[in-house]
Design a protein around this motif. Structure first.
Motif, PDB file in Angstrom:
ATOM      1  N   SER A 186     -75.443  82.047  22.824  1.00 31.35           N
ATOM      2  CA  SER A 186     -75.920  82.825  21.961  1.00 31.35           C
ATOM      3  C   SER A 186     -77.562  82.596  21.617  1.00 31.35           C
ATOM      4  N   SER A 187     -77.734  80.981  21.452  1.00 26.01           N
ATOM      5  CA  SER A 187     -78.973  80.563  21.283  1.00 26.01           C
ATOM      6  C   SER A 187     -79.916  80.807  22.484  1.00 26.01           C
ATOM      7  N   VAL A 188     -79.522  80.767  23.528  1.00 29.10           N
ATOM      8  CA  VAL A 188     -80.417  80.879  24.847  1.00 29.10           C
ATOM      9  C   VAL A 188     -80.588  82.379  24.812  1.00 29.10           C
ATOM     10  N   ALA A 189     -79.792  83.040  24.623  1.00 20.83           N
ATOM     11  CA  ALA A 189     -79.781  84.989  24.786  1.00 20.83           C
ATOM     12  C   ALA A 189     -80.952  85.266  23.686  1.00 20.83           C
ATOM     13  N   GLN A 190     -80.864  84.767  22.707  1.00 20.22           N
ATOM     14  CA  GLN A 190     -81.612  85.089  21.650  1.00 20.22           C
ATOM     15  C   GLN A 190     -83.127  84.819  21.867  1.00 20.22           C
ATOM     16  N   LYS A 191     -83.541  83.650  22.436  1.00 21.19           N
ATOM     17  CA  LYS A 191     -84.638  83.156  23.063  1.00 21.19           C
ATOM     18  C   LYS A 191     -85.328  84.223  23.945  1.00 21.19           C
ATOM     19  N   LEU A 192     -84.187  84.383  24.844  1.00 21.00           N
ATOM     20  CA  LEU A 192     -84.640  85.393  26.002  1.00 21.00           C
ATOM     21  C   LEU A 192     -85.153  86.595  25.768  1.00 21.00           C
ATOM     22  N   LYS A 193     -84.268  87.159  24.549  1.00 18.94           N
ATOM     23  CA  LYS A 193     -84.703  88.373  23.931  1.00 18.94           C
ATOM     24  C   LYS A 193     -85.924  88.558  23.163  1.00 18.94           C
ATOM     25  N   GLU A 194     -86.211  87.300  22.580  1.00 19.67           N
ATOM     26  CA  GLU A 194     -87.557  87.049  22.060  1.00 19.67           C
ATOM     27  C   GLU A 194     -88.734  87.187  22.811  1.00 19.67           C
ATOM     28  N   MET A 195     -88.530  86.715  24.277  1.00 23.14           N
ATOM     29  CA  MET A 195     -89.288  86.891  25.415  1.00 23.14           C
ATOM     30  C   MET A 195     -89.429  88.271  25.945  1.00 23.14           C
ATOM     31  N   GLY A 196     -88.628  89.102  25.480  1.00 24.31           N
ATOM     32  CA  GLY A 196     -88.546  90.323  26.120  1.00 24.31           C
ATOM     33  C   GLY A 196     -87.675  90.408  27.529  1.00 24.31           C
ATOM     34  N   TRP A 197     -86.776  89.400  27.578  1.00 26.42           N
ATOM     35  CA  TRP A 197     -85.801  89.578  28.665  1.00 26.42           C
ATOM     36  C   TRP A 197     -84.342  89.679  28.057  1.00 26.42           C
ATOM     37  N   HIS A 198     -83.795  90.932  28.534  1.00 25.24           N
ATOM     38  CA  HIS A 198     -82.725  91.490  28.159  1.00 25.24           C
ATOM     39  C   HIS A 198     -81.663  91.436  29.329  1.00 25.24           C
ATOM     40  N   THR A 199     -82.249  91.279  30.409  1.00 23.54           N
ATOM     41  CA  THR A 199     -80.972  91.258  31.616  1.00 23.54           C
ATOM     42  C   THR A 199     -81.388  90.069  32.640  1.00 23.54           C
ATOM     43  N   LEU A 200     -80.775  89.514  33.303  1.00 26.83           N
ATOM     44  CA  LEU A 200     -81.287  88.545  34.267  1.00 26.83           C
ATOM     45  C   LEU A 200     -80.405  89.039  35.737  1.00 26.83           C
ATOM     46  N   TYR A 201     -81.110  88.666  36.865  1.00 26.96           N
ATOM     47  CA  TYR A 201     -80.398  88.725  37.977  1.00 26.96           C
ATOM     48  C   TYR A 201     -79.589  87.441  38.225  1.00 26.96           C
ATOM     49  N   ALA A 202     -78.074  87.390  38.272  1.00 21.49           N
ATOM     50  CA  ALA A 202     -77.737  85.941  38.188  1.00 21.49           C
ATOM     51  C   ALA A 202     -76.271  86.373  38.949  1.00 21.49           C
ATOM     52  N   GLY A 203     -75.599  85.236  38.917  1.00 24.25           N
ATOM     53  CA  GLY A 203     -74.226  85.259  39.291  1.00 24.25           C
ATOM     54  C   GLY A 203     -73.535  86.096  38.375  1.00 24.25           C
ATOM     55  N   LEU A 204     -72.450  86.833  38.922  1.00 21.96           N
ATOM     56  CA  LEU A 204     -71.661  87.761  38.303  1.00 21.96           C
ATOM     57  C   LEU A 204     -70.756  86.643  37.195  1.00 21.96           C
ATOM     58  N   ALA A 205     -70.859  87.375  36.007  1.00 23.09           N
ATOM     59  CA  ALA A 205     -69.922  86.598  34.940  1.00 23.09           C
ATOM     60  C   ALA A 205     -68.470  86.806  35.198  1.00 23.09           C
ATOM     61  N   ILE A 206     -67.632  85.587  34.994  1.00 22.46           N
ATOM     62  CA  ILE A 206     -66.248  85.857  35.235  1.00 22.46           C
ATOM     63  C   ILE A 206     -65.607  85.198  34.074  1.00 22.46           C
ATOM     64  N   PRO A 207     -65.275  86.418  33.195  1.00 20.71           N
ATOM     65  CA  PRO A 207     -64.617  85.875  31.941  1.00 20.71           C
ATOM     66  C   PRO A 207     -63.359  85.591  31.680  1.00 20.71           C
ATOM     67  N   ASP A 208     -62.544  85.808  33.050  1.00 21.49           N
ATOM     68  CA  ASP A 208     -61.072  85.153  33.191  1.00 21.49           C
ATOM     69  C   ASP A 208     -60.963  84.686  34.735  1.00 21.49           C
ATOM     70  N   SER A 209     -60.859  83.576  35.081  1.00 23.48           N
ATOM     71  CA  SER A 209     -60.829  82.898  36.206  1.00 23.48           C
ATOM     72  C   SER A 209     -59.805  83.483  37.039  1.00 23.48           C
ATOM     73  N   PHE A 210     -58.466  83.812  36.439  1.00 26.86           N
ATOM     74  CA  PHE A 210     -57.528  84.510  37.262  1.00 26.86           C
ATOM     75  C   PHE A 210     -57.700  85.989  37.510  1.00 26.86           C
ATOM     76  N   SER A 211     -58.755  86.458  37.307  1.00 26.56           N
ATOM     77  CA  SER A 211     -58.853  87.926  37.621  1.00 26.56           C
ATOM     78  C   SER A 211     -60.332  88.266  38.175  1.00 26.56           C
ATOM     79  N   PRO A 212     -59.980  87.998  39.897  1.00 29.52           N
ATOM     80  CA  PRO A 212     -61.489  88.166  40.402  1.00 29.52           C
ATOM     81  C   PRO A 212     -62.037  89.649  40.353  1.00 29.52           C
ATOM     82  N   PRO A 213     -63.535  89.822  40.132  1.00 30.04           N
ATOM     83  CA  PRO A 213     -64.038  91.131  39.993  1.00 30.04           C
ATOM     84  C   PRO A 213     -63.605  91.838  41.291  1.00 30.04           C
ATOM     85  N   GLU A 214     -63.826  93.434  41.035  1.00 33.94           N
ATOM     86  CA  GLU A 214     -63.426  94.380  42.098  1.00 33.94           C
ATOM     87  C   GLU A 214     -64.237  93.970  43.074  1.00 33.94           C
ATOM     88  N   GLU A 215     -65.709  93.600  43.029  1.00 34.70           N
ATOM     89  CA  GLU A 215     -66.649  93.486  44.084  1.00 34.70           C
ATOM     90  C   GLU A 215     -66.203  92.399  44.985  1.00 34.70           C
TER      91      GLU A 215
END
Length: 259
Positions: A186-215
């Motif tokens: 949350s702290s890093v996200a807030q700083k990025l938003k203040e800098m004008g960054w709302h999205t990042l091109y990065a590795g796909l977030a995995i909220p549950d490691s037992f459930s692989p993404p469809e991709e």
């Protein structure tokens, strides 16, 4: 020989030094150890040379066998040009380290049942699965999941160790534009938003490691992660055993060939 044999000789040498002040007893123990070490190294060096190991390689294999035989048995011997019967014998010993009847079987780390004919050796020294998805027939846990995958990076970002949290993280293979709220604290996200960054091109977030993404289209076991879940022997030894199994069951036996 194994480390226990070396330890026994060392204990005998120390004990003889204490019990018998004269040096001939301890010297005899030391000489006996040296003769045993030399003869063991020579035996396995010759064994390796007969199976197409180079002179230097065979000598190294012999020394390793004399120092710690299991290292030779599981990591070096399968690389030699073994006969069909020798491969068969080695596979028969494999349950001692894999805890399953065949190297291609997978042990569910949660309910401890064997799932047969699942694993396959990938190019290099990786281990994958023959088909996806792979579910445990008893507890229905998905086992070809991010939690055990080499491309999964736990959210903590720390080096894996006992007690590491593998619940969530990100995929290092699949990348896309994502909200900073999803992939950052949350702290890093807030700083990025203040800098004008709302999205990042990065590795796909995995909220549950037992459930692989469809991709997800690629899966490979990570030895360190499988160790955290007490999945035995999912490293180089297993890869070599998988290749031995494939070689054994993809060709006829010596008896059938001679017939």
């Amino acid at each position: 020989m194994s480390f226990l044999v070396h330890l026994a000789f060392f204990a005998g040498w120390v004990g003889s030094r204490i019990a018998f002040p004269s040096s001939w007893v301890s010297s005899s123990v030391g000489i006996a150890w040296f003769i045993l070490f030399l003869s063991t190294a020579l035996y396995f060096a010759v064994f390796s040379w007969k199976r197409r190991a180079s002179p230097l390689q065979g000598l190294g294999y012999g020394i390793v066998a004399a120092i710690h035989y299991p290292e030779f048995l599981w990591k070096l011997k399968p690389r030699l040009d073994l006969s069909w019967e020798e491969k068969k014998q080695l596979l028969a010993l494999s349950p001692a380290i894999t805890h399953v009847s065949r190297p291609s079987s997978l042990l569910c780390p949660f309910c401890k049942i064997e799932i047969k004919h699942v694993l396959v050796a990938l190019s290099g020294e990786g281990i994958g699965v023959r088909r996806r998805p792979v579910f445990c027939p008893r507890c229905q846990t998905r086992l070809d999941c991010c939690r055990f995958c080499v491309f999964f990076e736990p959210r903590s970002g720390h080096l894996l160790g006992w007690g590491e949290d593998l619940t969530s993280g990100r995929c290092t293979l699949i990348k896309k534009h994502q909200s900073v709220d999803e992939i950052c604290s949350s702290s890093v996200a807030q700083k990025l938003k203040e800098m004008g960054w709302h999205t990042l091109y990065a590795g796909l977030a995995i909220p549950d490691s037992f459930s692989p993404p469809e991709e997800c289209r690629t899966f490979q076991f990570d030895e360190r992660k499988t160790l955290l879940e007490r999945l035995p022997c999912m490293g180089k030894e297993r890869v070599l055993l998988l290749r031995l199994e494939e070689a054994i069951y993809s060709q006829p036996s010596s008896s059938s060939r001679s017939g």
